[in-house]
Design an enzyme around this catalytic site. Sequence first.
Site, PDB file in Angstrom:
ATOM      1  N   SER A 171       0.837  -1.204   0.000  1.00 49.10           N
ATOM      2  CA  SER A 171       0.000   0.000   0.000  1.00 49.10           C
ATOM      3  C   SER A 171       0.869   1.251   0.000  1.00 49.10           C
ATOM      4  CB  SER A 171      -0.908   0.025   1.232  1.00 49.10           C
ATOM      5  OG  SER A 171      -1.775  -1.087   1.237  1.00 49.10           O
TER       6      SER A 171
HETATM    7  N1  SAH Z   1      -0.871  -4.736   4.106  1.00 48.00           N
HETATM    8  C1  SAH Z   1      -0.204  -5.011   2.845  1.00 48.00           C
HETATM    9  C2  SAH Z   1      -1.113  -4.674   1.676  1.00 48.00           C
HETATM   10  C3  SAH Z   1      -1.008  -5.710   0.617  1.00 48.00           C
HETATM   11  S1  SAH Z   1      -2.238  -5.627  -0.647  1.00 48.00           S
HETATM   12  C4  SAH Z   1       1.109  -4.299   2.751  1.00 48.00           C
HETATM   13  O1  SAH Z   1       1.371  -3.389   3.570  1.00 48.00           O
HETATM   14  O2  SAH Z   1       1.928  -4.650   1.895  1.00 48.00           O
HETATM   15  C5  SAH Z   1      -3.550  -6.610   0.002  1.00 48.00           C
HETATM   16  C6  SAH Z   1      -3.228  -8.030   0.398  1.00 48.00           C
HETATM   17  O3  SAH Z   1      -4.473  -8.672   0.755  1.00 48.00           O
HETATM   18  C7  SAH Z   1      -2.632  -8.895  -0.700  1.00 48.00           C
HETATM   19  O4  SAH Z   1      -1.421  -9.449  -0.244  1.00 48.00           O
HETATM   20  C8  SAH Z   1      -3.698  -9.967  -0.964  1.00 48.00           C
HETATM   21  O5  SAH Z   1      -3.156 -11.220  -1.319  1.00 48.00           O
HETATM   22  C9  SAH Z   1      -4.400 -10.022   0.375  1.00 48.00           C
HETATM   23  N2  SAH Z   1      -5.762 -10.570   0.337  1.00 48.00           N
HETATM   24  C10 SAH Z   1      -6.700 -10.450  -0.643  1.00 48.00           C
HETATM   25  N3  SAH Z   1      -7.838 -11.100  -0.306  1.00 48.00           N
HETATM   26  C11 SAH Z   1      -7.615 -11.645   0.926  1.00 48.00           C
HETATM   27  C12 SAH Z   1      -8.402 -12.445   1.813  1.00 48.00           C
HETATM   28  N4  SAH Z   1      -9.647 -12.825   1.519  1.00 48.00           N
HETATM   29  N5  SAH Z   1      -7.848 -12.825   2.989  1.00 48.00           N
HETATM   30  C13 SAH Z   1      -6.572 -12.458   3.316  1.00 48.00           C
HETATM   31  N6  SAH Z   1      -5.783 -11.703   2.526  1.00 48.00           N
HETATM   32  C14 SAH Z   1      -6.292 -11.313   1.343  1.00 48.00           C
END
Ligand code: SAH
Length: 213
Positions: free
Chosen positions: A64
């Site tokens: 993010s």
């Molecule tokens: N907090 C992260 C943001 C990553 S983007 C950071 O700081 O890098 C969002 C993440 O949510 C992705 O890694 C994706 O694989 C995950 N995601 C998507 N759907 C999900 C679900 N149902 N349960 C858990 N994680 C999920």
Amino acid sequence: MKDTLKHRGMRNKLAEILADKGIVDHKVLDAIRTIPRHLFLDSSFEAHAYQDKAFPIGADQTISQPFTVAFQTALLETQPNHKILEIGTGSGYQTATLLHLKTKVYTIERQLELFKKTNIFFKKMGYRPKKMIFGDGYKGLPEEAPFDGIVVTAGAPFVPKPLMAQLKIGGRLVIPVGNNDQIMTLYIRKSELEFEKMEYGSFRFVPLLEDKN
Ligand code: SAH
């Protein structure tokens, strides 16, 4: 890759940029000044790691944007020792931000590749969430509930009921809701059945995906 004075200088500038964009929480800005974001990214992005931008982290996912991480974290209004559930571990940068605020973090990721990679990275860096779970964030983590705060770091087409149910009274759920664009939404649990809802502008996240099974 190492963490150098030059990186620290870039982090200080990034914190100033976020302050200019309206982040006032000093503890959150301190996290931005401290956490070596370039180490959460592929080395090819090192030069850009302290721009206020999202970047790819593999498996079609992104780390993010720092402003988004700071904004969501500030909305949680954490206190040390708060129990926080994060949905979407991804690169682990948001997790590290929550750990910097001395909270107990439980984090769920549904992409196996990212789950494994970030698990190894945390061990190397000495970041210690209470639990890292490979699973489906739509279900939350009932065995560890209730939580003081829950933060969803992917765009949710709707608010999963289990997440509401797993909040303490007084607890906060920060969740971007919507399909293409998302509205950053805060729910505060007022009582067993009552929630206060507040909305904060438009953001763009990768989607919160339904279970593959
Ligand atoms: N907090 C992260 C943001 C990553 S983007 C950071 O700081 O890098 C969002 C993440 O949510 C992705 O890694 C994706 O694989 C995950 N995601 C998507 N759907 C999900 C679900 N149902 N349960 C858990 N994680 C999920």
